[in-house]
Design an enzyme around this catalytic site. Structure first.
Site: not given
Length: 278
Positions: A62, A88, A153
């Site tokens: 990705v 995802n 994150y």
């Protein structure tokens, strides 16, 4: 079988394990035609053969424009126009902010944030032309809170929510739906060794069911468990001196959870830092 899912063409990133694999499984069982992309094309193809119904597996990075474009083009060549894209793929490094390697920072931004932006940018125009389609992104409860030890994150997940909020408004009236699914800690390799805080540990199937449900009954934000977003909203109404202790009781301290543990070493070395398997 839910008729809403039968016949849908579904493309899933990070689909060879964990949440992605379970999403693929449940869509396939519901009669959708599925293509899963994963950094390991071999793993994606193996998993595709293990799942019921019509499922294909492809290599997908990705973080690479050409790879993502190829994945989407292959999906449409094999199955037809994409009805649902599930963003995802994700990675996570856990630890004190000042111990985080720059490589880990760059990798999380590239996969978790830019990977989602890239997927939306590549798939949404075709959906808009057809005036139908649904983009579902697996974010995290960290899109609403910022657990100690997951600062970067959480920043990527906050970024995903902000980006999709704007995109959703741009796509208003086009027939293209946008949804963000925000689970707490899920029992996958990504979360190994971390704490759950006040919430229970979720299973990949819990997230997959939420994805199929939001495709059947579209809405923008989905929290798992469902009380997380209202709790965060209510906490935001409190003065800081009351908000902080409330969130400290509810949100896990991942710095403390992983201190002195080697539980995450193998995952982070392979998936986040790009170290070769030993």
């Amino acid at each position: 079988m839910k008729r809403t899912h039968a016949g849908l063409v579904v493309a899933i990133t990070g689909g060879a394990a964990g949440i992605g694999r379970e999403i693929a499984h449940q869509f396939a069982e519901a009669g959708a035609r599925v293509c899963i992309g994963d950094l390991s094309g071999h793993d994606a193809r193996v998993v595709a053969r293990q799942l019921p119904g019509t499922v294909h597996g492809c290599e997908l990075d990705v973080t690479d424009e050409r790879s993502f474009h190829s994945f989407l083009a292959t999906t449409e060549a094999l199955l037809g126009p994409i009805d649902v894209l599930v963003n995802n793929a994700g990675v996570m490094w856990v630890g004190s902010f000042d111990a985080e390697p720059d490589t880990a920072t760059a990798r999380m931004i590239a996969v978790n944030l830019h990977g989602v932006i890239r997927g939306v940018r590549l798939v949404a125009p075709g959906m808009r032309t057809r005036r139908r389609g649904h983009i579902v992104t697996i974010a995290s409860a960290a899109a609403k809170v910022s657990p100690p030890g997951e600062s970067t994150y959480a920043a990527t997940k906050h970024g995903v929510l902000g980006y999709l909020t704007g995109v959703r408004e741009e796509l208003r009236g086009t027939g293209v739906r946008v949804s963000v699914v925000m689970p707490g800690v899920v029992d996958t390799e990504l979360a190994v060794g971390t704490a759950t805080g006040a919430a229970k540990l979720l299973q990949p199937g819990d997230v997959a069911r939420a994805v199929l449900d939001v495709v059947e009954r579209p809405r923008f934000e989905v929290s798992i468990p469902g009380y997380v977003s209202p709790l965060v909203h209510l906490a935001g109404l409190l003065p800081q001196r009351l908000r902080d202790p409330l969130l400290r009781r509810a949100v896990p301290n991942q710095v403390a959870a992983v201190r002195g543990s080697a539980a995450r070493d193998a995952y982070e070395g392979r998936r986040v830092l790009g170290e070769p398997d030993s």
